[in-house]
Design a protein around this motif. Structure first.
Motif, PDB file in Angstrom:
ATOM      1  N   PHE A  25     -42.146 -68.670  45.005  1.00  0.00           N
ATOM      2  CA  PHE A  25     -42.024 -69.841  45.885  1.00  0.00           C
ATOM      3  C   PHE A  25     -41.323 -69.553  47.213  1.00  0.00           C
ATOM      4  CE2 PHE A  25     -41.859 -71.532  41.465  1.00  0.00           C
ATOM      5  CZ  PHE A  25     -43.067 -72.213  41.481  1.00  0.00           C
ATOM      6  N   GLY A  26     -40.967 -68.306  47.457  1.00  0.00           N
ATOM      7  CA  GLY A  26     -40.213 -68.011  48.678  1.00  0.00           C
ATOM      8  C   GLY A  26     -38.819 -68.607  48.629  1.00  0.00           C
ATOM      9  N   ASP A  27     -38.300 -68.785  47.420  1.00  0.00           N
ATOM     10  CA  ASP A  27     -36.999 -69.431  47.214  1.00  0.00           C
ATOM     11  C   ASP A  27     -35.908 -68.362  47.255  1.00  0.00           C
ATOM     12  OD1 ASP A  27     -35.028 -71.243  46.602  1.00  0.00           O
ATOM     13  OD2 ASP A  27     -35.724 -71.656  44.560  1.00  0.00           O
ATOM     14  N   ALA A  28     -35.704 -67.760  48.445  1.00  0.00           N
ATOM     15  CA  ALA A  28     -34.789 -66.634  48.557  1.00  0.00           C
ATOM     16  C   ALA A  28     -34.294 -66.475  49.993  1.00  0.00           C
ATOM     17  CB  ALA A  28     -35.470 -65.349  48.086  1.00  0.00           C
ATOM     18  N   LEU A  29     -33.165 -65.809  50.100  1.00  0.00           N
ATOM     19  CA  LEU A  29     -32.551 -65.465  51.383  1.00  0.00           C
ATOM     20  C   LEU A  29     -32.317 -63.968  51.421  1.00  0.00           C
ATOM     21  CD1 LEU A  29     -29.753 -68.165  51.218  1.00  0.00           C
ATOM     22  CD2 LEU A  29     -31.540 -68.169  52.966  1.00  0.00           C
ATOM     23  N   PHE A  30     -32.166 -63.421  52.634  1.00  0.00           N
ATOM     24  CA  PHE A  30     -31.753 -62.020  52.698  1.00  0.00           C
ATOM     25  C   PHE A  30     -30.881 -61.768  53.918  1.00  0.00           C
ATOM     26  CE2 PHE A  30     -35.665 -62.037  55.178  1.00  0.00           C
ATOM     27  CZ  PHE A  30     -35.447 -61.105  56.188  1.00  0.00           C
ATOM     28  N   GLU A  31     -30.068 -60.728  53.805  1.00  0.00           N
ATOM     29  CA  GLU A  31     -29.258 -60.238  54.906  1.00  0.00           C
ATOM     30  C   GLU A  31     -29.616 -58.778  55.137  1.00  0.00           C
ATOM     31  OE1 GLU A  31     -26.804 -61.532  56.983  1.00  0.00           O
ATOM     32  OE2 GLU A  31     -27.261 -63.531  56.173  1.00  0.00           O
ATOM     33  N   THR A  32     -29.845 -58.409  56.385  1.00  0.00           N
ATOM     34  CA  THR A  32     -30.052 -57.018  56.761  1.00  0.00           C
ATOM     35  C   THR A  32     -28.787 -56.559  57.471  1.00  0.00           C
ATOM     36  OG1 THR A  32     -32.399 -57.499  57.070  1.00  0.00           O
ATOM     37  CG2 THR A  32     -31.586 -55.405  57.901  1.00  0.00           C
ATOM     38  N   ILE A  33     -28.169 -55.514  56.948  1.00  0.00           N
ATOM     39  CA  ILE A  33     -26.804 -55.151  57.330  1.00  0.00           C
ATOM     40  C   ILE A  33     -26.755 -53.687  57.758  1.00  0.00           C
ATOM     41  CG2 ILE A  33     -24.429 -54.967  56.457  1.00  0.00           C
ATOM     42  CD1 ILE A  33     -25.342 -57.085  54.298  1.00  0.00           C
ATOM     43  N   ARG A  34     -26.005 -53.416  58.804  1.00  0.00           N
ATOM     44  CA  ARG A  34     -25.797 -52.033  59.254  1.00  0.00           C
ATOM     45  C   ARG A  34     -24.431 -51.558  58.766  1.00  0.00           C
ATOM     46  NH1 ARG A  34     -28.108 -48.928  63.769  1.00  0.00           N
ATOM     47  NH2 ARG A  34     -26.676 -47.254  64.351  1.00  0.00           N
ATOM     48  N   SER A  36     -21.930 -48.141  58.754  1.00  0.00           N
ATOM     49  CA  SER A  36     -21.759 -46.838  59.407  1.00  0.00           C
ATOM     50  C   SER A  36     -20.331 -46.357  59.249  1.00  0.00           C
ATOM     51  CB  SER A  36     -22.107 -46.949  60.897  1.00  0.00           C
ATOM     52  OG  SER A  36     -22.034 -45.688  61.526  1.00  0.00           O
ATOM     53  N   GLY A  37     -20.181 -45.096  58.862  1.00  0.00           N
ATOM     54  CA  GLY A  37     -18.853 -44.511  58.743  1.00  0.00           C
ATOM     55  C   GLY A  37     -17.953 -45.248  57.778  1.00  0.00           C
ATOM     56  N   GLY A  38     -18.541 -45.793  56.711  1.00  0.00           N
ATOM     57  CA  GLY A  38     -17.751 -46.510  55.728  1.00  0.00           C
ATOM     58  C   GLY A  38     -17.342 -47.903  56.154  1.00  0.00           C
ATOM     59  N   LYS A  39     -18.002 -48.434  57.203  1.00  0.00           N
ATOM     60  CA  LYS A  39     -17.682 -49.770  57.695  1.00  0.00           C
ATOM     61  C   LYS A  39     -18.944 -50.622  57.765  1.00  0.00           C
ATOM     62  CE  LYS A  39     -15.623 -52.190  61.661  1.00  0.00           C
ATOM     63  NZ  LYS A  39     -14.688 -52.962  60.833  1.00  0.00           N
ATOM     64  N   ILE A  40     -18.839 -51.868  57.313  1.00  0.00           N
ATOM     65  CA  ILE A  40     -19.947 -52.818  57.419  1.00  0.00           C
ATOM     66  C   ILE A  40     -19.824 -53.536  58.760  1.00  0.00           C
ATOM     67  CG2 ILE A  40     -21.120 -54.787  56.385  1.00  0.00           C
ATOM     68  CD1 ILE A  40     -19.750 -54.078  53.733  1.00  0.00           C
ATOM     69  N   PHE A  41     -20.786 -53.325  59.623  1.00  0.00           N
ATOM     70  CA  PHE A  41     -20.733 -53.957  60.942  1.00  0.00           C
ATOM     71  C   PHE A  41     -20.816 -55.481  60.801  1.00  0.00           C
ATOM     72  CE2 PHE A  41     -22.351 -50.365  63.958  1.00  0.00           C
ATOM     73  CZ  PHE A  41     -21.347 -49.535  63.489  1.00  0.00           C
ATOM     74  N   PHE A  42     -19.884 -56.166  61.460  1.00  0.00           N
ATOM     75  CA  PHE A  42     -19.880 -57.627  61.545  1.00  0.00           C
ATOM     76  C   PHE A  42     -19.970 -58.271  60.156  1.00  0.00           C
ATOM     77  CE2 PHE A  42     -22.331 -55.955  65.282  1.00  0.00           C
ATOM     78  CZ  PHE A  42     -21.272 -55.989  66.171  1.00  0.00           C
ATOM     79  N   TRP A  43     -19.252 -57.708  59.198  1.00  0.00           N
ATOM     80  CA  TRP A  43     -19.341 -58.145  57.811  1.00  0.00           C
ATOM     81  C   TRP A  43     -18.951 -59.605  57.642  1.00  0.00           C
ATOM     82  CZ3 TRP A  43     -21.634 -58.680  53.727  1.00  0.00           C
ATOM     83  CH2 TRP A  43     -21.063 -58.950  52.496  1.00  0.00           C
ATOM     84  N   GLU A  44     -17.902 -60.044  58.315  1.00  0.00           N
ATOM     85  CA  GLU A  44     -17.475 -61.443  58.175  1.00  0.00           C
ATOM     86  C   GLU A  44     -18.584 -62.395  58.599  1.00  0.00           C
ATOM     87  OE1 GLU A  44     -14.296 -63.897  60.586  1.00  0.00           O
ATOM     88  OE2 GLU A  44     -13.291 -62.767  58.980  1.00  0.00           O
ATOM     89  N   ASP A  45     -19.257 -62.069  59.708  1.00  0.00           N
ATOM     90  CA  ASP A  45     -20.354 -62.925  60.187  1.00  0.00           C
ATOM     91  C   ASP A  45     -21.509 -62.943  59.184  1.00  0.00           C
ATOM     92  OD1 ASP A  45     -19.021 -63.591  62.502  1.00  0.00           O
ATOM     93  OD2 ASP A  45     -19.964 -62.022  63.705  1.00  0.00           O
ATOM     94  N   HIS A  46     -21.859 -61.787  58.646  1.00  0.00           N
ATOM     95  CA  HIS A  46     -22.916 -61.730  57.633  1.00  0.00           C
ATOM     96  C   HIS A  46     -22.542 -62.563  56.408  1.00  0.00           C
ATOM     97  CE1 HIS A  46     -25.861 -58.852  59.121  1.00  0.00           C
ATOM     98  NE2 HIS A  46     -24.893 -58.050  59.517  1.00  0.00           N
ATOM     99  N   TYR A  47     -21.328 -62.377  55.958  1.00  0.00           N
ATOM    100  CA  TYR A  47     -20.898 -63.057  54.732  1.00  0.00           C
ATOM    101  C   TYR A  47     -20.942 -64.577  54.899  1.00  0.00           C
ATOM    102  CZ  TYR A  47     -17.916 -64.723  50.952  1.00  0.00           C
ATOM    103  OH  TYR A  47     -17.433 -65.408  49.866  1.00  0.00           O
ATOM    104  N   PHE A  48     -20.383 -65.077  55.982  1.00  0.00           N
ATOM    105  CA  PHE A  48     -20.347 -66.528  56.155  1.00  0.00           C
ATOM    106  C   PHE A  48     -21.722 -67.109  56.462  1.00  0.00           C
ATOM    107  CE2 PHE A  48     -15.734 -65.745  56.807  1.00  0.00           C
ATOM    108  CZ  PHE A  48     -15.289 -66.577  55.789  1.00  0.00           C
ATOM    109  N   ARG A  49     -22.596 -66.327  57.097  1.00  0.00           N
ATOM    110  CA  ARG A  49     -23.972 -66.806  57.281  1.00  0.00           C
ATOM    111  C   ARG A  49     -24.672 -66.915  55.935  1.00  0.00           C
ATOM    112  NH1 ARG A  49     -28.596 -63.787  60.873  1.00  0.00           N
ATOM    113  NH2 ARG A  49     -28.353 -62.193  59.245  1.00  0.00           N
ATOM    114  N   LEU A  50     -24.481 -65.923  55.072  1.00  0.00           N
ATOM    115  CA  LEU A  50     -25.091 -65.961  53.748  1.00  0.00           C
ATOM    116  C   LEU A  50     -24.578 -67.139  52.943  1.00  0.00           C
ATOM    117  CD1 LEU A  50     -26.872 -64.683  51.542  1.00  0.00           C
ATOM    118  CD2 LEU A  50     -24.904 -63.265  50.909  1.00  0.00           C
ATOM    119  N   MET A  51     -23.265 -67.356  52.950  1.00  0.00           N
ATOM    120  CA  MET A  51     -22.693 -68.480  52.196  1.00  0.00           C
ATOM    121  C   MET A  51     -23.220 -69.818  52.714  1.00  0.00           C
ATOM    122  SD  MET A  51     -20.834 -67.070  49.866  1.00  0.00           S
ATOM    123  CE  MET A  51     -21.990 -65.696  49.928  1.00  0.00           C
ATOM    124  N   ALA A  52     -23.261 -69.969  54.047  1.00  0.00           N
ATOM    125  CA  ALA A  52     -23.745 -71.223  54.629  1.00  0.00           C
ATOM    126  C   ALA A  52     -25.216 -71.445  54.298  1.00  0.00           C
ATOM    127  CB  ALA A  52     -23.543 -71.209  56.145  1.00  0.00           C
TER     128      ALA A  52
END
Length: 280
Positions: A25-34, A36-52
């Protein structure tokens, strides 16, 4: 390896049920995340977008879905010897339920996968990058279009059209014939000191890099950023056009129809974007 509901599995042997609601049904979300060097770029923004987004789709957010927990799950799919490298990570979240259009629960399942990238930092590509409008189908302006759901048939068809006609990318229109975004990112137009991007209300993706570019331009006294609707006629009047997404960073457009573009502002922004990625 993939992370399937918190368990590491060999990607070649993992299976998802035919009844999976993301597939059915297309009942899904996804996050594409970069990463690098053991760090998740803009992780807080990704996380809160996913939660919202999960809340908007009335998915049940598990109690353990903290930033720390999901960060651990993301790093679990990256081999220890590769953690200093750069990776494209995709996290797919779906409603884990039976039922037809009406699910019998709002519990969720997830899978996380990773692919290694070559570049550690965002770079500007100066190669030819010609675009065109995709007018066969339209994005509907409204809240659902701003979410990163797996309902991306328009993007798939637009990508096929671009490939068949030797374009690097296409721009999508909404039902009001306003330019909304590119097939794989948000859109920015530069005209003199003004940098313009379509507003969320027009149906563009609430992009992570879009947010970062808006924030960065706000610190640059030589430019003014405007969030307002973009007419197709404005494309050929712009001095510069670039596309943003969290994997590529900033992609300058070199040509649209008979108009060719510069990339000076994109090059000016890329260093600031890399600095923001390391801090954020």
């Amino acid at each position: 390896m993939i992370n399937f509901n918190g368990k590491l599995l060999d990607a070649t042997n993992s299976n998802i049920s035919y009844a999976n609601r993301g597939l059915a049904f297309g009942d899904a979300l996804f996050e594409t995340i970069r990463v690098s060097g053991g760090k998740i770029f803009f992780w807080e923004d990704h996380y809160f977008r996913l939660m919202a987004s999960m809340r908007i789709l009335r998915m049940e957010i598990p109690m353990n879905f903290t930033m720390e927990y999901l960060s651990e799950q993301i790093f679990s799919v990256i081999d220890t010897s590769e953690k200093s490298k750069t990776h494209r990570v995709k996290m797919l979240v779906w409603r884990e339920a039976t039922g037809k259009y009406t699910p019998n629960s709002n519990d969720i399942g997830f899978v996380i996968s990773s692919v290694k990238l070559e570049e550690s930092f965002y770079t500007i590509q100066d190669s030819s990058y010609e675009i065109e409008l995709f007018k066969d189908h339209y994005v509907t302006s409204g809240l659902l279009s701003t979410l990163k759901t797996n309902n991306k048939v328009i993007n798939v068809l637009g990508s096929i059209y671009a490939k068949e006609n030797d374009f690097a990318n296409c721009l999508l229109l909404n039902e009001k014939k306003q330019v909304v975004e590119a097939l794989n990112g948000n859109l920015f137009l530069v005209n003199g000191y003004k940098i313009k991007t379509p507003p969320i209300s027009d149906g563009c993706l609430n992009g992570i890099l879009r947010k970062q570019i808006i924030k960065i331009v706000g610190t640059m006294p030589d430019y003014i950023l405007e969030e307002s609707s973009v007419s197709p006629f404005e494309l050929q009047k712009a001095d510069e056009i670039f596309i943003t997404n969290v994997i590529t960073g900033i992609q300058p457009v070199s040509k649209y129809r008979k108009k060719e573009y510069a990339s000076a502002v994109g090059k000016e922004l890329i260093g600031k974007l890399n600095a923001a990625a390391r801090l954020g």
